[in-house]
Design a protein around this motif. Structure first.
Motif, PDB file in Angstrom:
ATOM      1  N   GLY A  88      21.973  -7.458  27.079  1.00 47.74           N
ATOM      2  CA  GLY A  88      20.937  -8.082  26.377  1.00 47.74           C
ATOM      3  C   GLY A  88      20.494  -6.967  25.233  1.00 47.74           C
ATOM      4  O   GLY A  88      21.221  -5.991  25.232  1.00 47.74           O
ATOM      5  N   GLN A  89      19.691  -7.219  24.340  1.00 51.86           N
ATOM      6  CA  GLN A  89      19.542  -6.584  23.079  1.00 51.86           C
ATOM      7  C   GLN A  89      18.004  -6.578  22.847  1.00 51.86           C
ATOM      8  O   GLN A  89      17.343  -7.565  23.051  1.00 51.86           O
ATOM      9  CB  GLN A  89      20.113  -7.189  21.930  1.00 51.86           C
ATOM     10  N   MET A  90      17.811  -5.215  22.504  1.00 48.19           N
ATOM     11  CA  MET A  90      15.959  -5.250  22.213  1.00 48.19           C
ATOM     12  C   MET A  90      15.603  -5.536  20.847  1.00 48.19           C
ATOM     13  O   MET A  90      16.332  -5.381  20.133  1.00 48.19           O
ATOM     14  CB  MET A  90      15.708  -3.781  22.424  1.00 48.19           C
ATOM     15  N   GLN A  91      14.416  -6.185  21.000  1.00 46.67           N
ATOM     16  CA  GLN A  91      14.185  -6.414  19.535  1.00 46.67           C
ATOM     17  C   GLN A  91      12.425  -6.143  19.555  1.00 46.67           C
ATOM     18  O   GLN A  91      11.907  -6.033  20.495  1.00 46.67           O
ATOM     19  CB  GLN A  91      14.239  -8.056  19.514  1.00 46.67           C
ATOM     20  N   MET A  92      12.026  -6.062  18.126  1.00 45.24           N
ATOM     21  CA  MET A  92      10.527  -5.707  17.939  1.00 45.24           C
ATOM     22  C   MET A  92       9.938  -6.666  16.882  1.00 45.24           C
ATOM     23  O   MET A  92      10.997  -7.455  16.078  1.00 45.24           O
ATOM     24  CB  MET A  92      10.408  -4.262  17.354  1.00 45.24           C
ATOM     25  N   GLN A  93       8.798  -6.887  16.762  1.00 46.10           N
ATOM     26  CA  GLN A  93       8.300  -7.551  15.910  1.00 46.10           C
ATOM     27  C   GLN A  93       8.226  -7.049  14.464  1.00 46.10           C
ATOM     28  O   GLN A  93       7.963  -6.018  14.227  1.00 46.10           O
ATOM     29  CB  GLN A  93       6.876  -7.714  15.984  1.00 46.10           C
ATOM     30  N   GLN A  94       8.873  -7.629  13.426  1.00 43.81           N
ATOM     31  CA  GLN A  94       9.480  -7.126  12.173  1.00 43.81           C
ATOM     32  C   GLN A  94       8.716  -7.822  11.269  1.00 43.81           C
ATOM     33  O   GLN A  94       8.661  -8.978  11.062  1.00 43.81           O
ATOM     34  CB  GLN A  94      10.971  -7.167  12.079  1.00 43.81           C
ATOM     35  N   THR A  95       8.278  -7.164  10.131  1.00 36.45           N
ATOM     36  CA  THR A  95       7.439  -7.872   9.182  1.00 36.45           C
ATOM     37  C   THR A  95       7.990  -7.356   7.947  1.00 36.45           C
ATOM     38  O   THR A  95       7.930  -6.171   7.590  1.00 36.45           O
ATOM     39  CB  THR A  95       5.733  -7.437   9.109  1.00 36.45           C
ATOM     40  N   SER A  96       8.221  -8.271   7.016  1.00 40.10           N
ATOM     41  CA  SER A  96       8.713  -7.902   5.570  1.00 40.10           C
ATOM     42  C   SER A  96       7.716  -7.963   4.637  1.00 40.10           C
ATOM     43  O   SER A  96       6.894  -8.887   4.690  1.00 40.10           O
ATOM     44  CB  SER A  96       9.661  -9.036   5.045  1.00 40.10           C
ATOM     45  N   ILE A  97       7.318  -6.739   3.970  1.00 38.81           N
ATOM     46  CA  ILE A  97       6.421  -6.748   2.947  1.00 38.81           C
ATOM     47  C   ILE A  97       6.836  -7.073   1.454  1.00 38.81           C
ATOM     48  O   ILE A  97       7.966  -6.709   0.975  1.00 38.81           O
ATOM     49  CB  ILE A  97       5.784  -5.305   2.772  1.00 38.81           C
ATOM     50  N   ALA A  98       6.348  -8.290   1.012  1.00 38.09           N
ATOM     51  CA  ALA A  98       6.711  -8.674  -0.547  1.00 38.09           C
ATOM     52  C   ALA A  98       5.838  -8.659  -1.623  1.00 38.09           C
ATOM     53  O   ALA A  98       4.671  -8.416  -1.380  1.00 38.09           O
ATOM     54  CB  ALA A  98       7.548 -10.031  -0.108  1.00 38.09           C
ATOM     55  N   ALA A  99       6.310  -8.578  -2.664  1.00 35.59           N
ATOM     56  CA  ALA A  99       5.567  -8.418  -3.897  1.00 35.59           C
ATOM     57  C   ALA A  99       4.790  -9.816  -4.034  1.00 35.59           C
ATOM     58  O   ALA A  99       5.628 -10.873  -4.133  1.00 35.59           O
ATOM     59  CB  ALA A  99       6.181  -7.973  -5.056  1.00 35.59           C
ATOM     60  N   LYS A 100       3.528 -10.125  -4.487  1.00 36.29           N
ATOM     61  CA  LYS A 100       2.934 -11.091  -4.577  1.00 36.29           C
ATOM     62  C   LYS A 100       2.726 -11.383  -6.202  1.00 36.29           C
ATOM     63  O   LYS A 100       2.511 -12.515  -6.602  1.00 36.29           O
ATOM     64  CB  LYS A 100       1.428 -11.105  -3.951  1.00 36.29           C
ATOM     65  N   VAL A 101       2.866 -10.300  -6.891  1.00 42.80           N
ATOM     66  CA  VAL A 101       2.634 -10.499  -8.400  1.00 42.80           C
ATOM     67  C   VAL A 101       4.098  -9.683  -9.065  1.00 42.80           C
ATOM     68  O   VAL A 101       4.530  -8.585  -8.464  1.00 42.80           O
ATOM     69  CB  VAL A 101       1.334  -9.876  -8.998  1.00 42.80           C
ATOM     70  N   PRO A 102       4.491 -10.048 -10.018  1.00 42.00           N
ATOM     71  CA  PRO A 102       5.550  -9.227 -10.559  1.00 42.00           C
ATOM     72  C   PRO A 102       5.176  -7.839 -11.217  1.00 42.00           C
ATOM     73  O   PRO A 102       4.038  -7.821 -11.496  1.00 42.00           O
ATOM     74  CB  PRO A 102       6.206 -10.223 -11.671  1.00 42.00           C
ATOM     75  N   GLY A 103       6.113  -7.069 -11.239  1.00 44.34           N
ATOM     76  CA  GLY A 103       5.624  -5.713 -12.045  1.00 44.34           C
ATOM     77  C   GLY A 103       6.614  -4.719 -11.774  1.00 44.34           C
ATOM     78  O   GLY A 103       7.752  -4.857 -11.368  1.00 44.34           O
ATOM     79  N   ARG A 104       6.372  -3.531 -12.196  1.00 40.66           N
ATOM     80  CA  ARG A 104       7.306  -2.145 -12.284  1.00 40.66           C
ATOM     81  C   ARG A 104       6.722  -1.309 -11.217  1.00 40.66           C
ATOM     82  O   ARG A 104       5.759  -1.087 -11.012  1.00 40.66           O
ATOM     83  CB  ARG A 104       7.451  -1.535 -13.379  1.00 40.66           C
ATOM     84  N   ILE A 105       7.716  -0.838 -10.091  1.00 38.60           N
ATOM     85  CA  ILE A 105       7.418  -0.022  -9.045  1.00 38.60           C
ATOM     86  C   ILE A 105       7.010   1.367  -9.775  1.00 38.60           C
ATOM     87  O   ILE A 105       8.026   2.081 -10.299  1.00 38.60           O
ATOM     88  CB  ILE A 105       8.301   0.047  -7.836  1.00 38.60           C
ATOM     89  N   ALA A 106       5.668   1.824  -9.658  1.00 38.14           N
ATOM     90  CA  ALA A 106       5.614   3.177 -10.176  1.00 38.14           C
ATOM     91  C   ALA A 106       5.845   4.187  -9.098  1.00 38.14           C
ATOM     92  O   ALA A 106       6.133   5.395  -9.496  1.00 38.14           O
ATOM     93  CB  ALA A 106       4.015   3.345 -10.462  1.00 38.14           C
ATOM     94  N   GLN A 107       5.476   4.033  -7.831  1.00 40.44           N
ATOM     95  CA  GLN A 107       5.582   4.950  -6.591  1.00 40.44           C
ATOM     96  C   GLN A 107       5.688   4.356  -5.518  1.00 40.44           C
ATOM     97  O   GLN A 107       5.016   3.301  -5.195  1.00 40.44           O
ATOM     98  CB  GLN A 107       4.480   5.918  -6.916  1.00 40.44           C
ATOM     99  N   ILE A 108       6.657   4.854  -4.535  1.00 41.23           N
ATOM    100  CA  ILE A 108       6.917   4.539  -3.336  1.00 41.23           C
ATOM    101  C   ILE A 108       6.369   5.681  -2.596  1.00 41.23           C
ATOM    102  O   ILE A 108       6.760   6.852  -2.461  1.00 41.23           O
ATOM    103  CB  ILE A 108       8.369   4.234  -2.881  1.00 41.23           C
TER     104      ILE A 108
END
Length: 403
Positions: free
Chosen positions: A101-121
């Protein structure tokens, strides 16, 4: 003719030792020689010479070697027979079936709700984050412009509402009152004039035309006085309730626009919706992203489960609520396997492509494949999504369960 008494001892020993062994020479002659017949009585009459036997060491070693080889062959044959019986006994017993078998986890994708330029990660892969922690900071001039526009609109709508609620200024109220008083005085004068003209008309001293003109003037001043009074009342009462409601609605609308702009700015600075671990950062600082574009993914290590594909002939060993033990090779060592206890919580059938079909009608029926999901009794933070899980099942358990 040769005489035996004169022969040497060595000749007699050689004759005695070869007397019974040289049978091949006798077989070539049909009759014994005369010398041999005549010599035997004389030999018997002579003094008897003792016979000496000497053992050959090489013959003894050869015999012992043959016995050792024979014993080794017997032991080898017995070993082969025992091994064959052991293997036949093993083949007669069903082998343990291993499922991967294979282990799996709850995965959540974080997406941008508004357009823009990424200033800092503000996070990297493997970082643990909490709920509400800031992940990304974005720069969006469009959002700032909308915020300023909404704030200006709110100020204008609020001033209109304040005006409607406060009413006219004191100077306007005083002016309306003065106009009403002036019209009232003119109306009173017109009323008195009409009364005098009317008495003179009744006495015959005033023409009818004059009386009618005085009466018309009286009515006109009455209407003007009433209009002035209403203006004064409007100034003192302020705006109507409908106007106040309209001004309040305008303010609420502008407030909503301002709140929307502020929320957009807040969403631009992405925050974690759950507590978990950063699994993958997809973008880089300085990139311009659109609305709905995934930026990073989070996994929840506390929400783990294993997925197994099981044929229906072994499905009774994976009923909902049933427990089984699995081994995780990625966390195991040579002398200590890493095992976990799992509890089945979901079962669903796979598509027809996962069905095991018999090659002919005598092989049996079609065997469907089911997807089994089971959660570990105690989640482990070392487990990662994608790790293999080996589950061993006993095929005889299904038969015993049916019986």
């Amino acid at each position: 003719m040769t005489e035996f008494p004169n022969e040497s001892d060595d000749s007699r020993k050689s004759t005695d030792s070869t007397e019974y062994t040289d049978e091949s020479k006798l077989s070539h002659d049909d009759q014994p020689s005369v010398d041999s017949v005549e010599d035997r009585p004389n030999a018997e009459q002579g003094q008897a010479t003792p016979t000496y036997r000497r053992d050959n060491p090489k013959s003894d070693k050869s015999a012992m070697l043959k016995k050792a080889v024979l014993a080794a062959l017997v032991i080898a044959v017995l070993g082969v027979i025992a091994y064959g019986l052991f293997k036949s006994n093993q083949h007669s017993q069903p082998e343990t079936i291993s499922l991967q078998g294979q282990m799996q986890m709850q995965q959540t994708s974080i997406a941008a709700k508004v357009p823009g330029r990424i200033a800092q990660i503000m996070v990297t892969e493997g970082d643990k984050v909490t709920t509400g922690q800031q992940l990304i900071e974005m720069d969006s001039p469009e959002i700032n412009a909308k915020i300023n526009q909404a704030r200006a609109g709110k100020q204008m709508a609020q001033s209109q509402l304040d005006k409607a609620e406060s009413g006219a200024r004191p100077q306007e109220i005083a002016q309306a009152k003065a106009a009403w008083q002036a019209n009232k005085a003119a109306s009173d004068l017109a009323a008195n004039t009409y009364e005098r003209v009317n008495r003179l008309y009744q006495e015959g001293l005033m023409a009818r035309q004059k009386r009618d003109e005085a009466y018309a003037q009286y009515l006109a001043t009455q209407d003007q006085t009433e209009a002035a009074r209403l203006q004064y009342d409007l100034a003192t009462e302020g705006a109507r309730s409908e106007d106040k409601a309209a001004a309040s609605a305008q303010v609420a609308q502008v407030d909503a626009q301002l709140e929307e702009a502020l929320v957009a700015k807040e969403e631009a600075n992405l925050k974690s919706p759950i507590a978990g671990i950063v699994d993958d950062v997809i973008v880089s600082a300085g990139e311009v992203i659109g609305q709905g574009v995934p930026i990073l993914t989070l996994v929840n290590p506390d929400d783990q489960w294993v997925v197994l594909n099981v044929t229906e002939n072994h499905l009774n060993q994976f009923a909902i609520g049933q427990r089984f033990t699995g081994t995780i090779p990625a966390l195991s060592s040579t002398d200590k396997p890493f095992t976990k206890e799992f509890t089945v919580y979901a079962t669903s059938t796979l598509s027809d492509f996962a069905t095991w079909r018999p090659t002919n009608n005598d092989d049996g029926f079609d065997v469907r494949t089911f997807e089994i999901k089971a959660r570990p009794s105690n989640p482990d933070s070392r487990i990662r999504s994608g790790m293999s899980v080996i589950v061993k099942i006993d095929p005889t358990a299904a038969i015993q369960a049916q019986e």
